[in-house]
Design an enzyme around this catalytic site. Sequence first.
Site, mmCIF file in Angstrom:
data_model
loop_
_atom_site.group_PDB
_atom_site.id
_atom_site.type_symbol
_atom_site.label_atom_id
_atom_site.label_comp_id
_atom_site.label_asym_id
_atom_site.label_seq_id
_atom_site.Cartn_x
_atom_site.Cartn_y
_atom_site.Cartn_z
ATOM 1 N N GLY A 11 57.171 -33.790 55.486
ATOM 2 C CA GLY A 11 55.843 -33.505 56.017
ATOM 3 C C GLY A 11 55.082 -32.665 55.016
ATOM 4 O O GLY A 11 55.603 -32.310 53.961
ATOM 5 N N GLY A 16 55.864 -27.898 59.928
ATOM 6 C CA GLY A 16 56.959 -27.615 60.839
ATOM 7 C C GLY A 16 58.260 -28.292 60.445
ATOM 8 O O GLY A 16 59.219 -28.302 61.211
ATOM 9 N N LYS A 17 58.315 -28.824 59.219
ATOM 10 C CA LYS A 17 59.496 -29.594 58.797
ATOM 11 C C LYS A 17 60.756 -28.742 58.698
ATOM 12 O O LYS A 17 61.811 -29.155 59.163
ATOM 13 C CB LYS A 17 59.233 -30.360 57.496
ATOM 14 C CG LYS A 17 58.905 -29.509 56.309
ATOM 15 C CD LYS A 17 58.359 -30.337 55.163
ATOM 16 C CE LYS A 17 57.860 -29.445 54.065
ATOM 17 N NZ LYS A 17 56.753 -28.573 54.444
ATOM 18 N N HIS A 53 62.171 -17.567 55.877
ATOM 19 C CA HIS A 53 63.175 -18.612 56.134
ATOM 20 C C HIS A 53 64.544 -17.972 56.380
ATOM 21 O O HIS A 53 65.276 -18.374 57.287
ATOM 22 C CB HIS A 53 63.260 -19.578 54.949
ATOM 23 C CG HIS A 53 62.238 -20.656 54.990
ATOM 24 N ND1 HIS A 53 62.547 -21.961 55.274
ATOM 25 C CD2 HIS A 53 60.901 -20.635 54.768
ATOM 26 C CE1 HIS A 53 61.455 -22.697 55.237
ATOM 27 N NE2 HIS A 53 60.442 -21.907 54.930
ATOM 28 N N ARG A 56 64.881 -16.307 59.813
ATOM 29 C CA ARG A 56 64.830 -17.252 60.926
ATOM 30 C C ARG A 56 66.171 -17.951 61.160
ATOM 31 O O ARG A 56 66.455 -18.408 62.257
ATOM 32 C CB ARG A 56 63.733 -18.281 60.603
ATOM 33 C CG ARG A 56 63.325 -19.148 61.739
ATOM 34 C CD ARG A 56 62.129 -19.983 61.405
ATOM 35 N NE ARG A 56 62.408 -20.904 60.305
ATOM 36 C CZ ARG A 56 61.460 -21.518 59.613
ATOM 37 N NH1 ARG A 56 60.198 -21.282 59.857
ATOM 38 N NH2 ARG A 56 61.776 -22.346 58.660
#
Length: 185
Positions: A11, A16-17, A53, A56
Amino acid sequence: MTSRDLTFVLGGARSGKSLHAEQLATDSALPVTYIATARASDDAEFSARIAHHRERRPAQWGLHEAGVNLAEAVARLDKPGHCLLIDCLTLWLANLLCPPDTVEAPQAGHHHAQFAALETALTHAQGKIIVVSNEIGLGVVPLGAATRLYVDELGRLNQRVAALSTQVTMMVAGLPLALKAADRA
């Protein structure tokens, strides 16, 4: 021979990939190793993206920073009953085509050998593999030769990975669009 379980998520920027790929990895209920391709730099904004990242991801996930040796990392870390999440091909290609000043510039076409090695590693994978990449070929044709090369080569790489994949999802505005669904025989 086990059937390949290769999911490709692509994407645009902020589509949101990565979040979708992380959810797929979590949903697999398998042990996960996150293979990062980003190269740390002195760029504060990019470092903040990497940190976001990292924060998360679940703490129990393994982490491997692959650099340009992505095929080698996949071959070494892959095993049945395990999930590898590769994020992302876009940064991996940037590292191949634009190495840091401290690294000798690769010979022209060197990235094609790296593409072939990755394709071989993915073809022989025994575990679940999730690969993330950007779709950057939907815009205008770039003016600079280096940028055109990058866009063209990423498009070719994405096509190769999509052809191998059992599932391909395109993320648009946080919504997953199935481009290729796994056969449920």
